[in-house]
Design an enzyme around this catalytic site. Structure first.
Site, PDB file in Angstrom:
ATOM      1  N   GLU A   1     -24.898 -11.163   6.243  1.00  0.00           N
ATOM      2  CA  GLU A   1     -24.737 -10.686   4.860  1.00  0.00           C
ATOM      3  C   GLU A   1     -25.527  -9.401   4.632  1.00  0.00           C
ATOM      4  O   GLU A   1     -25.115  -8.538   3.857  1.00  0.00           O
ATOM      5  CB  GLU A   1     -25.153 -11.769   3.858  1.00  0.00           C
ATOM      6  CG  GLU A   1     -24.303 -13.042   3.896  1.00  0.00           C
ATOM      7  CD  GLU A   1     -22.804 -12.784   3.859  1.00  0.00           C
ATOM      8  OE1 GLU A   1     -22.379 -11.785   3.265  1.00  0.00           O
ATOM      9  OE2 GLU A   1     -22.050 -13.584   4.452  1.00  0.00           O
TER      10      GLU A   1
ATOM     11  N   HIS B 110     -23.408  -6.450   5.525  1.00  0.00           N
ATOM     12  CA  HIS B 110     -22.554  -6.027   4.396  1.00  0.00           C
ATOM     13  C   HIS B 110     -23.383  -5.224   3.398  1.00  0.00           C
ATOM     14  O   HIS B 110     -22.932  -4.212   2.858  1.00  0.00           O
ATOM     15  CB  HIS B 110     -21.996  -7.249   3.655  1.00  0.00           C
ATOM     16  CG  HIS B 110     -20.904  -7.971   4.383  1.00  0.00           C
ATOM     17  ND1 HIS B 110     -19.775  -7.346   4.855  1.00  0.00           N
ATOM     18  CD2 HIS B 110     -20.760  -9.289   4.688  1.00  0.00           C
ATOM     19  CE1 HIS B 110     -18.991  -8.256   5.428  1.00  0.00           C
ATOM     20  NE2 HIS B 110     -19.558  -9.427   5.346  1.00  0.00           N
TER      21      HIS B 110
HETATM   22 ZN   LIG Z   1     -18.870 -11.300   5.960  1.00  0.00          ZN
END
Ligand SMILES: [Zn+2]
Length: 688
Positions: free
Chosen positions: A480, A483
């Protein structure tokens, strides 16, 4: 001053004011549920006025007065949408659900009003047809192409009757997708497995027992133990519980989410969604909805996706069968005459891991204190990209568990703001994700820096010790955060080209490459420290982690790829008549020779990715992007230095900062010098 602002001059609603907060983050402490609907409605109105002004402009269309003007429009609507939908997935309740139900059809209609606006489309089309003569920059050209394509994909080229049909389909579809997600959440939250006899906890480690005891106490039953369908709650039971019936009960409950023939059953909803999606695709000139969705991806066609999946499926299934045989052998040594079932897989895999690698995940947990792991990703980003992270106190947050960080560049300039929200709670959707709270873009020379949120459902702290993670959860934080970097480092002029606004089968690339770093020995040594002694993880444990990464990969890949096949099988349907969801799924699994000891990662009735919107005909994207990620990481490995500065600088400049400013494959080749191959993925997972 804008009319709408003066209407709310009493200043009660924070959405109608400039946020007077540090870094301009939303004033979460002042936002109340009743502020959303008026802000949504005013936002839609304001955006519509802007759209009408652009569409009816007497001046001939130019890039600036049409495309750029559109891309910067709708500020209030974005402002409220980002906050609302962020909280709708992290901290929902009945009021929030009611607002979502009320606002979703209005947003869908508004979206249609934009894309089906004939005067507006005419201006965009005029520009598109002369794009070579407009002297556009590279970014501007890309944005114009994106708008033209989006308008056509959203029905701008249809006749009046077809447009009316499309509006009707979109409206119904958005409601059906919303209902699907709400059913999954309701069923997940409704399930409670209470244990009152300690005997039933046999095999469970102390920390798992205690977490269940604390959950029970919070639910008002001190002295009992509570397990739920949150992964952090039930996966340890599957791994360690000697109580086979309990394991079976939990697996059965999980695999039947929204498939219990009650008011939250999703089988009829799936029928409705599929029918509408097929109608929509065919109306827009595509044979199937997969063709429609894939037209806007790197893979482009269903054939390409199926052949991509086949290249991974064969070695994965073969491996999974070998693993099943090995687990059965282990069961046979116990002499109970039991046959390996899905609820046995985790349990015996855990035993086998112990036998083969002398590795028990619980031995690792003390080295994976959540705060240390998070500091680990921050330090990694410092090494690779020169970023610095400063914890901010006294920032407005939407829940006490949320923490806020200021992200600075090497020269001290602001990169963006990062929120982390890591623990499960009722009202939070399961899984983990990254969201924008505001986007990066450049307007009138000002580079607006983004606000990003990382959300998870990780193991909570208990009275005895802080949050200690398992390997899967460590990987999730790195993922994450990848991202988040994609969003944070964005350097686009236009919001639509910024950060993670890329095609679906590219968006998981910056996240998955981060997973490669997290297990590298030199990276592990920076963050994996014993939470009590601060001792760095010993070399023999690192060695065991390395070896065990090849473990159970047949299972992992098989459950993942099976879900990707199921998704593709749904979205290549052409038949709009009613069908039996379970039969369809069984046939889909039989076609690829799925073995009964493994469940597809998501059964249809709770496959949120594909039925609530985002990933229809797109679940393959995870594997597709993993090929990119592993191949790109190979570039670092080839230099013998996972921190190679030349490469990390290139990765930042050529991938992370670029957003959707060019064809993703071009971005990739610009970084890597060649197209990606699946070899690195297959080798990493021990499948080649
Ligand atoms: Zn992802």
């Amino acid at each position: 001053m804008n009319m709408l602002l003066t209407n709310y001059a009493n200043g009660e609603n924070p959405f109608f004011q400039n946020y007077k907060t540090p870094f301009g983050v939303p004033p979460f402490d002042k936002i109340k549920t009743e502020h959303y609907l008026p802000a949504f409605q005013a936002g839609i109105k304001q955006h519509q006025n802007e759209i009408d002004k652009i569409a009816t402009n007497k001046l001939a269309p130019t890039f600036d007065n049409t495309v750029a003007a559109l891309d910067y429009s709708g500020e209030l609507l974005k402002k409220v949408s980002y906050v609302f939908f962020n909280l709708y997935s992290t901290d929902s309740n009945e009021q929030m659900e009611a607002i979502a139900e009320q606002i979703t059809p209005q947003l869908t209609e508004h979206n249609d009003n934009l894309y089906l606006n004939e005067a507006l489309f005419k201006r965009i089309k005029t520009l598109y047809e002369q794009k070579d003569k407009l002297g556009l920059s590279f970014e501007q050209n890309r944005l114009l192409e994106k708008y033209y394509k989006n308008f056509v994909r959203n029905g701008a080229a249809l006749n009046a009757e077809q447009k009316a049909q499309l509006r009707e389909i979109n409206k119904e579809l958005s409601l059906a997708e919303l209902q699907f997600g709400q059913n999954v959440l309701a069923e997940t939250n409704a399930y409670q497995k209470w244990i009152t006899d300690e005997k039933d906890l046999a095999g469970l480690p102390d920390n798992v027992r205690q977490a269940a005891a604390e959950a029970a106490e919070q639910a008002g039953r001190k002295g009992a133990w509570l397990f739920t369908l949150q992964k952090a709650s039930f996966i340890p039971v599957l791994q360690y519980s000697k109580n086979r019936d309990l394991r079976k009960e939990l697996v059965t409950a999980y695999t039947h989410i929204a498939n219990n023939n009650n008011q939250h059953d999703n089988k009829a909803v799936i029928n409705k969604i599929m029918k509408l999606r097929i109608q929509k695709a065919q109306l827009l000139g595509f044979p199937t909805s997969a063709d429609y969705y894939l037209d806007d991806t790197m893979a482009k066609t269903p054939d390409k996706v199926y052949s991509f999946l086949a290249s991974l499926w064969e070695p994965s299934l073969k491996k999974a069968k070998e693993e099943a045989a090995e687990l059965q052998q282990l069961m046979d040594t116990e002499g109970k005459g039991e046959k390996l079932e899905p609820w046995d897989w985790w349990f015996y895999a855990e035993k086998l891991r112990k036998i083969k690698y002398d590795l028990n995940e619980e031995v690792l947990r003390p080295y994976f204190k959540l705060e240390n792991v998070r500091q680990g990703v921050f330090d990694l980003a410092s090494r690779l990209y020169g970023l610095q992270f400063k914890k901010l106190n006294n920032m407005p947050v939407y829940h006490p568990e949320v923490e806020v960080f200021e992200v600075l560049d090497a020269d001290g300039s602001l990169v963006g703001i990062l929120y982390t929200d890591y623990f499960p709670r009722a009202g939070k959707q399961s899984g983990a994700w990254m969201n924008n709270i505001s986007e990066q873009y450049i307007k009138n020379g000002v580079n607006f820096r983004p606000v990003i949120c990382n959300v998870g459902n990780l193991t909570k702290s208990i009275a005895e010790h802080p949050s200690l993670l398992n390997m899967d959860e460590v990987e999730t934080i790195f993922h994450e955060f990848g991202h988040a970097l994609h969003g944070l480092l964005a350097q686009s002029t236009y919001p639509s080209l910024s950060g993670t606004n890329v095609v679906r089968d590219f968006v998981e690339f910056p996240s998955q490459i981060m997973e490669n770093w997290c297990w590298e020995p030199e990276v592990l040594k920076t963050y994996a420290r014993h939470y009590q002694t601060n001792e760095i993880i010993p070399d023999d444990l690192i060695e065991k982690i390395q070896q065990s990464r090849l473990f159970n990969q047949g299972f992992n890949m098989t459950e993942l790829l099976a879900a990707a096949y199921l998704d593709m099988d749904y979205h290549t349907r052409k038949d709009t008549s009613d069908f039996n969801v379970e039969d369809f799924e069984n046939a889909s699994m039989a076609k690829i020779g799925m073995i009964p000891q493994i469940h597809v990662r998501y059964h249809s009735t709770y496959f949120n990715h594909i039925f609530t919107g985002g990933y229809c005909a797109g679940y393959y994207s995870y594997s597709w992007a993993e090929v990119l990620a592993d191949d790109a990481f190979q570039a670092f490995k080839e230099t013998g230095d996972v921190y190679n500065q030349e490469l990390s600088f290139a990765f930042r400049k050529k991938i992370l900062e670029r957003g959707d400013s060019d064809e993703p494959m071009k971005l990739y080749i610009d970084f890597r010098g060649k197209e990606p191959l699946p070899d690195a993925l297959l080798i990493k997972r021990g499948l080649k």
